[in-house]
Scaffold this motif. Structure first.
Motif, PDB file in Angstrom:
ATOM      1  N   PHE A  62     -64.593  17.464  14.075  1.00 58.06           N
ATOM      2  CA  PHE A  62     -65.639  17.064  13.142  1.00 58.06           C
ATOM      3  C   PHE A  62     -65.327  17.577  11.740  1.00 58.06           C
ATOM      4  CE2 PHE A  62     -67.263  17.820  17.345  1.00 58.06           C
ATOM      5  CZ  PHE A  62     -68.089  16.743  17.620  1.00 58.06           C
ATOM      6  N   GLY A  63     -65.839  16.868  10.724  1.00 58.23           N
ATOM      7  CA  GLY A  63     -65.641  17.353   9.364  1.00 58.23           C
ATOM      8  C   GLY A  63     -66.243  16.432   8.326  1.00 58.23           C
ATOM      9  N   GLY A  64     -66.244  16.919   7.093  1.00 61.68           N
ATOM     10  CA  GLY A  64     -66.733  16.139   5.973  1.00 61.68           C
ATOM     11  C   GLY A  64     -65.625  15.348   5.313  1.00 61.68           C
ATOM     12  N   ALA A  65     -65.966  14.702   4.218  1.00 64.69           N
ATOM     13  CA  ALA A  65     -65.035  13.783   3.560  1.00 64.69           C
ATOM     14  C   ALA A  65     -63.787  14.482   3.038  1.00 64.69           C
ATOM     15  CB  ALA A  65     -65.747  13.076   2.405  1.00 64.69           C
ATOM     16  N   TYR A  66     -63.893  15.748   2.670  1.00 68.38           N
ATOM     17  CA  TYR A  66     -62.763  16.467   2.080  1.00 68.38           C
ATOM     18  C   TYR A  66     -62.301  17.625   2.964  1.00 68.38           C
ATOM     19  CZ  TYR A  66     -64.071  13.841  -2.090  1.00 68.38           C
ATOM     20  OH  TYR A  66     -64.362  12.832  -2.967  1.00 68.38           O
ATOM     21  N   SER A  67     -62.522  17.499   4.267  1.00 72.06           N
ATOM     22  CA  SER A  67     -62.276  18.597   5.192  1.00 72.06           C
ATOM     23  C   SER A  67     -60.800  18.936   5.333  1.00 72.06           C
ATOM     24  CB  SER A  67     -62.848  18.238   6.571  1.00 72.06           C
ATOM     25  OG  SER A  67     -62.422  19.156   7.544  1.00 72.06           O
ATOM     26  N   HIS A  69     -59.803  20.927   7.561  1.00 76.74           N
ATOM     27  CA  HIS A  69     -59.637  20.963   9.018  1.00 76.74           C
ATOM     28  C   HIS A  69     -59.281  19.576   9.559  1.00 76.74           C
ATOM     29  CE1 HIS A  69     -60.327  21.814  13.222  1.00 76.74           C
ATOM     30  NE2 HIS A  69     -61.304  20.923  13.261  1.00 76.74           N
ATOM     31  N   ILE A  70     -59.951  18.541   9.075  1.00 83.09           N
ATOM     32  CA  ILE A  70     -59.620  17.173   9.485  1.00 83.09           C
ATOM     33  C   ILE A  70     -58.178  16.854   9.110  1.00 83.09           C
ATOM     34  CG2 ILE A  70     -60.064  14.732   8.944  1.00 83.09           C
ATOM     35  CD1 ILE A  70     -62.101  15.845  10.896  1.00 83.09           C
ATOM     36  N   TYR A  71     -57.812  17.190   7.897  1.00 81.68           N
ATOM     37  CA  TYR A  71     -56.456  16.953   7.394  1.00 81.68           C
ATOM     38  C   TYR A  71     -55.419  17.635   8.292  1.00 81.68           C
ATOM     39  CZ  TYR A  71     -52.768  16.810   3.723  1.00 81.68           C
ATOM     40  OH  TYR A  71     -51.613  16.614   3.001  1.00 81.68           O
ATOM     41  N   ALA A  72     -55.659  18.919   8.586  1.00 81.20           N
ATOM     42  CA  ALA A  72     -54.690  19.690   9.368  1.00 81.20           C
ATOM     43  C   ALA A  72     -54.639  19.230  10.824  1.00 81.20           C
ATOM     44  CB  ALA A  72     -55.046  21.172   9.304  1.00 81.20           C
ATOM     45  N   THR A  73     -55.791  18.918  11.410  1.00 82.61           N
ATOM     46  CA  THR A  73     -55.812  18.465  12.802  1.00 82.61           C
ATOM     47  C   THR A  73     -55.068  17.146  12.951  1.00 82.61           C
ATOM     48  OG1 THR A  73     -57.933  19.572  13.174  1.00 82.61           O
ATOM     49  CG2 THR A  73     -57.295  17.885  14.748  1.00 82.61           C
ATOM     50  N   PHE A  82     -50.481  14.743  19.994  1.00 85.05           N
ATOM     51  CA  PHE A  82     -51.873  14.555  20.422  1.00 85.05           C
ATOM     52  C   PHE A  82     -52.470  13.340  19.718  1.00 85.05           C
ATOM     53  CE2 PHE A  82     -51.297  19.142  20.989  1.00 85.05           C
ATOM     54  CZ  PHE A  82     -51.923  19.386  22.207  1.00 85.05           C
ATOM     55  N   LYS A  83     -53.212  12.531  20.451  1.00 82.63           N
ATOM     56  CA  LYS A  83     -54.074  11.533  19.814  1.00 82.63           C
ATOM     57  C   LYS A  83     -55.250  12.290  19.210  1.00 82.63           C
ATOM     58  CE  LYS A  83     -57.378   7.847  20.907  1.00 82.63           C
ATOM     59  NZ  LYS A  83     -57.159   7.059  19.678  1.00 82.63           N
ATOM     60  N   THR A  84     -55.686  11.926  18.020  1.00 84.30           N
ATOM     61  CA  THR A  84     -56.769  12.646  17.368  1.00 84.30           C
ATOM     62  C   THR A  84     -57.895  11.703  16.955  1.00 84.30           C
ATOM     63  OG1 THR A  84     -55.624  12.475  15.222  1.00 84.30           O
ATOM     64  CG2 THR A  84     -55.296  14.503  16.509  1.00 84.30           C
ATOM     65  N   VAL A  85     -59.103  12.204  17.076  1.00 85.06           N
ATOM     66  CA  VAL A  85     -60.300  11.493  16.632  1.00 85.06           C
ATOM     67  C   VAL A  85     -61.114  12.442  15.769  1.00 85.06           C
ATOM     68  CG1 VAL A  85     -62.472  10.408  17.322  1.00 85.06           C
ATOM     69  CG2 VAL A  85     -60.391   9.984  18.652  1.00 85.06           C
ATOM     70  N   GLY A  86     -61.513  11.985  14.598  1.00 87.91           N
ATOM     71  CA  GLY A  86     -62.339  12.787  13.709  1.00 87.91           C
ATOM     72  C   GLY A  86     -63.687  12.122  13.482  1.00 87.91           C
ATOM     73  N   ILE A  87     -64.758  12.824  13.785  1.00 95.26           N
ATOM     74  CA  ILE A  87     -66.108  12.337  13.492  1.00 95.26           C
ATOM     75  C   ILE A  87     -66.487  12.865  12.114  1.00 95.26           C
ATOM     76  CG2 ILE A  87     -68.535  12.387  14.183  1.00 95.26           C
ATOM     77  CD1 ILE A  87     -67.607  12.554  17.075  1.00 95.26           C
ATOM     78  N   ILE A  88     -66.703  11.944  11.178  1.00 98.49           N
ATOM     79  CA  ILE A  88     -66.824  12.288   9.764  1.00 98.49           C
ATOM     80  C   ILE A  88     -68.260  12.119   9.294  1.00 98.49           C
ATOM     81  CG2 ILE A  88     -65.915  11.858   7.451  1.00 98.49           C
ATOM     82  CD1 ILE A  88     -63.810  12.777   9.496  1.00 98.49           C
ATOM     83  N   ARG A  89     -68.746  13.118   8.587  1.00100.18           N
ATOM     84  CA  ARG A  89     -70.107  13.106   8.048  1.00100.18           C
ATOM     85  C   ARG A  89     -70.190  12.158   6.850  1.00100.18           C
ATOM     86  NH1 ARG A  89     -70.296  18.079   7.294  1.00100.18           N
ATOM     87  NH2 ARG A  89     -69.650  18.106   5.097  1.00100.18           N
ATOM     88  N   VAL A 135     -62.122  19.390  22.634  1.00 99.24           N
ATOM     89  CA  VAL A 135     -63.018  19.371  21.482  1.00 99.24           C
ATOM     90  C   VAL A 135     -62.819  20.617  20.623  1.00 99.24           C
ATOM     91  CG1 VAL A 135     -65.411  19.271  20.717  1.00 99.24           C
ATOM     92  CG2 VAL A 135     -64.701  18.013  22.767  1.00 99.24           C
ATOM     93  N   LEU A 136     -62.542  20.383  19.352  1.00 99.90           N
ATOM     94  CA  LEU A 136     -62.445  21.445  18.345  1.00 99.90           C
ATOM     95  C   LEU A 136     -63.714  21.420  17.503  1.00 99.90           C
ATOM     96  CD1 LEU A 136     -58.814  20.648  17.223  1.00 99.90           C
ATOM     97  CD2 LEU A 136     -59.506  22.805  18.265  1.00 99.90           C
ATOM     98  N   PRO A 137     -64.374  22.554  17.305  1.00 98.86           N
ATOM     99  CA  PRO A 137     -65.603  22.557  16.498  1.00 98.86           C
ATOM    100  C   PRO A 137     -65.312  22.285  15.028  1.00 98.86           C
ATOM    101  CG  PRO A 137     -64.957  24.791  17.046  1.00 98.86           C
ATOM    102  CD  PRO A 137     -64.019  23.890  17.792  1.00 98.86           C
ATOM    103  N   GLU A 138     -66.351  22.015  14.279  1.00 93.54           N
ATOM    104  CA  GLU A 138     -66.224  21.827  12.834  1.00 93.54           C
ATOM    105  C   GLU A 138     -65.561  23.058  12.222  1.00 93.54           C
ATOM    106  OE1 GLU A 138     -69.169  20.406   9.250  1.00 93.54           O
ATOM    107  OE2 GLU A 138     -69.857  21.999  10.582  1.00 93.54           O
TER     108      GLU A 138
END
Length: 301
Positions: A62-67, A69-73, A82-89, A135-138
């Motif tokens: 999970f993350g925001g528009a400029y995360s 963490h999203i970038y690094a994951t 790994f296949k990755t999915v990001g749930i974005i706020r 699942v990785l937390p925000e």
């Protein structure tokens, strides 16, 4: 597979530091990987190992528009299979909304944009999307993330016995890892990058495996997450002019370094103190004004 070299500990050269007779070192975690940098690698490492041990080949986070963490994951998923999915706020966003989201999408991350209200119910979203995913937390903060940050602290002690270790603070995982890895009389100081409501220190304490004293400065957030002022930008530019091999960004590391310098000039640190500041990476998030400065400096060299 998941081991990267230790990052260097660089001594900062600055007349201000000399005049107050303190030594400031920068733990250059921004150099450990070109894309999975800083505290994000530290937080991800043992989670990636655990995901493999549990038989997962997909990551959900999970993350925001400029995360960062999203970038690094997204980058780690591409590199380590790994296949990755990001749930974005923010349901108004698209993969082309900014460079962070474009990069994540280009790395193969599936981006799911949800309303800010729905994002607040991340446990429900985890149940909805996360059955087949590790699942990785925000922000990537959990017990395994703290274990990864402990490794970074050990690297510092391999070189130096510092009086203080400082870090920017977002979700609290990095400073919790630093605090739990302290030895002897070393003190931890966190610099909040978010405009909090007095709750951040309690959140950090909940992450600690045992009770430990630390200091949290919440007066250097410059009005909130990802917000800035001309004063902060001017400070970063001045620091980079004096240290042309080091870049900061305005969301985390710039605010931390501003706070450290401010405390030094207020006489907070005793003479001959050895201070270590952790560079947590995130340089892809530099604002346009700082990017232009970096380009100009490069052209001069």
């Amino acid at each position: 597979m998941f081991q990267l070299p230790a990052s260097p500990l660089a001594l900062i050269k600055d007349p201000i530091l000399d005049s107050f007779k303190v030594k400031l070192y920068l733990k250059r975690d921004d150099l450990i990987h070109p894309e999975v940098t800083g505290n994000k690698w530290r937080k991800l490492k043992f989670n990636l190992i655990e995901a493999k041990l549990q038989g997962f080949n997909q990551l959900l986070t999970f993350g925001g528009a400029y995360s960062n963490h999203i970038y690094a994951t997204a980058a780690a998923g591409k590199e380590f299979g790994f296949k990755t999915v990001g749930i974005i706020r923010g349901d108004e966003l698209t993969p082309d909304s900014n460079a962070t989201l474009r990069f994540a999408h280009d790395c193969g991350m599936e981006l799911i944009f949800v309303t800010r209200l729905d994002y607040n119910f991340r446990n429900r979203l985890t149940r909805q999307y996360g059955e087949k995913f590790y699942v990785l937390p925000e922000g990537g903060t959990n017990d395994l993330a703290i274990k990864g940050v402990n490794e970074m602290v050990d690297e510092i002690y391999d070189v130096l016995n510092p009086d203080y270790i400082c870090s920017a603070v977002g979700t609290g995982g990095t400073i919790a890892g630093i605090i739990s890895g302290l030895r002897g009389n070393t003190k931890a100081i966190g610099f909040a990058s978010l405009k909090g409501k007095g709750l951040l220190k309690g959140q950090i304490e909940k992450l600690l495996p045992f009770e430990k004293e630390f200091e949290l400065n919440e007066q250097y957030h410059f009005d909130g997450y990802a917000k800035t002022t001309p004063e902060l930008i001017s400070f970063i530019k001045g620091f980079e002019e004096r240290n042309p091999n080091i870049m900061l960004e305005q969301v985390y590391t710039g605010k931390m370094m501003f706070g450290i310098y401010d405390l030094i000039q207020k006489g907070y640190f005793p003479e001959n103190a050895n201070i270590v500041a952790v560079h947590t990476g995130g340089l892809q998030g530099r604002c346009d004004e700082l990017k232009k400065t970096a380009i100009n400096q490069a052209s001069i060299v």
